[in-house]
Motif scaffolding. Structure first.
Motif, PDB file in Angstrom:
ATOM      1  N   SER A  76      41.968  50.846  22.808  1.00  0.00           N
ATOM      2  CA  SER A  76      40.726  51.463  22.128  1.00  0.00           C
ATOM      3  C   SER A  76      40.549  51.371  22.829  1.00  0.00           C
ATOM      4  CB  SER A  76      40.577  50.305  20.291  1.00  0.00           C
ATOM      5  OG  SER A  76      40.038  49.108  22.201  1.00  0.00           O
ATOM      6  N   GLN A  78      37.530  51.081  23.429  1.00  0.00           N
ATOM      7  CA  GLN A  78      36.619  50.101  24.476  1.00  0.00           C
ATOM      8  C   GLN A  78      36.993  49.683  25.725  1.00  0.00           C
ATOM      9  OE1 GLN A  78      37.069  50.298  20.364  1.00  0.00           O
ATOM     10  NE2 GLN A  78      35.202  51.415  20.472  1.00  0.00           N
ATOM     11  N   GLU A  79      37.772  49.630  25.705  1.00  0.00           N
ATOM     12  CA  GLU A  79      38.739  49.223  26.581  1.00  0.00           C
ATOM     13  C   GLU A  79      38.808  49.786  27.775  1.00  0.00           C
ATOM     14  OE1 GLU A  79      42.755  47.047  26.038  1.00  0.00           O
ATOM     15  OE2 GLU A  79      42.591  48.119  24.563  1.00  0.00           O
ATOM     16  N   PRO A  81      37.133  53.907  27.483  1.00  0.00           N
ATOM     17  CA  PRO A  81      36.178  54.649  26.891  1.00  0.00           C
ATOM     18  C   PRO A  81      36.609  56.513  27.284  1.00  0.00           C
ATOM     19  CG  PRO A  81      34.224  53.503  27.186  1.00  0.00           C
ATOM     20  CD  PRO A  81      35.447  53.079  28.014  1.00  0.00           C
ATOM     21  N   TRP A  84      40.029  56.984  27.171  1.00  0.00           N
ATOM     22  CA  TRP A  84      40.737  57.286  25.447  1.00  0.00           C
ATOM     23  C   TRP A  84      40.621  58.652  25.203  1.00  0.00           C
ATOM     24  CZ3 TRP A  84      44.147  54.061  23.324  1.00  0.00           C
ATOM     25  CH2 TRP A  84      43.920  54.450  21.661  1.00  0.00           C
ATOM     26  N   HIS A  85      38.940  58.974  25.336  1.00  0.00           N
ATOM     27  CA  HIS A  85      38.283  59.959  24.872  1.00  0.00           C
ATOM     28  C   HIS A  85      38.409  61.486  25.055  1.00  0.00           C
ATOM     29  CE1 HIS A  85      36.138  57.538  22.353  1.00  0.00           C
ATOM     30  NE2 HIS A  85      35.139  57.601  23.250  1.00  0.00           N
TER      31      HIS A  85
END
Length: 296
Positions: A76, A78-79, A81, A84-85
């Motif tokens: 996710s 949250q791990e 940011p 991931w984005h």
């Protein structure tokens, strides 16, 4: 210029992959001639072995490669940011599904993509890359990896790995069979000495030829993925800046040599100290890649 480069690299890739298949067939023919007196039978056996290797390796490519490199999957934003984005954005622009995302605990900056196809792809970045790159540079790197995914480079590299493994298996079989006294049972008059010598030389040199072909494929795709990153991000400066930073990278600590060709830059580069070792590099020089981007 961009699309001409993409077309040129795709043509070269077809040639290299064709060379791989021809090499497998030649090895099969040589083994078949030496030990059974049948080149056709050897080619058929080699084709079957290559097919088995491709099915097994392609079917498990993501998990196998990630386990080899001790990657830790994140599930996710949250791990991690930023990573991931950025991956999410690049996947959306490339119009491919969101890949699985992994982080490698290594201070050396690097990244790679793997998988069978865009629907089963994964990308990995080292902790060193995340610490060193700003967002613009990280977008360039992930754009590079998404280009590998979009262009099915990940499948091509997996197939190349499988064919190399098949060639090694055939060569090992020939070596072991010869060592234990196995050979074709022909009358002396039916033996072609030159054919036998040629077959033996082919078997000996085949692994080197397979390695060179695999490296040629890897180098070719890196240029294409650099151009693809610029196409996705519309920002050549981000990719150029990222490559500039990679020039000073130290070698990775625990990289598996079998997966070196997957990385955006050679993870073992600075371990080399002899000039002739550069002949077997899996990546084109970073300066050459930067120059191509600047010319675009």
């Amino acid at each position: 210029m961009l699309y001409q480069q993409i077309a040129r690299n795709k043509r070269k890739t077809i040639v290299v992959m064709f060379g791989f298949f021809i090499l497998v067939a030649l090895i099969g023919a040589a083994v078949g001639y030496l030990f059974a007196g049948s080149t056709v039978g050897g080619i058929i056996v080699a084709a079957v072995i290559a097919l088995i290797y491709m099915v097994v390796i392609i079917g498990q490519s993501t998990d196998v490669v990630m386990n080899m490199n001790n990657d830790q999957e994140i599930h996710s934003a949250q791990e991690a940011p930023t990573l991931w984005h950025v991956v999410e954005d690049m996947a959306m622009v490339a119009q491919v599904p969101m890949p699985r995302v992994f982080i490698i605990d290594d201070p050396s900056p690097n990244a790679f993509a793997t998988g069978n196809n865009p629907e089963h792809a994964a990308v990995a970045a080292t902790s060193g890359l995340l610490a060193m790159m700003n967002r613009e540079e990280l977008e360039g790197v992930m754009g590079h990896e998404m280009s590998h995914v979009r262009n099915y480079d990940i499948r091509l590299q997996t197939i190349a790995l499988a064919l190399s493994a098949a060639i090694s298996a055939l060569v090992n079989f020939a070596g072991n069979f010869w060592w234990f006294g196995g050979s074709r049972d022909d009358d002396d008059d039916g033996v072609n000495v030159f054919a036998i010598i040629g077959s033996i030389l082919l078997i000996i040199l085949a692994p080197l030829a397979a390695t060179i072909a695999q490296m040629a494929l890897s180098r070719n795709r890196e240029y294409l993925a650099d151009a693809g990153s610029v196409e996705l991000t519309r920002n050549p400066h981000g990719m150029i800046s990222a490559l500039e930073k990679l020039k000073g990278a130290q070698p990775m600590k625990n990289v598996n040599p079998s997966s070196s060709a997957l990385y955006i830059s050679d993870p073992e580069l600075n371990r080399k100290h002899r000039w002739y070792e550069n002949l077997f590099d899996t990546h084109p020089p970073l300066d050459a890649r930067i120059k191509r981007l600047e010319e675009m």
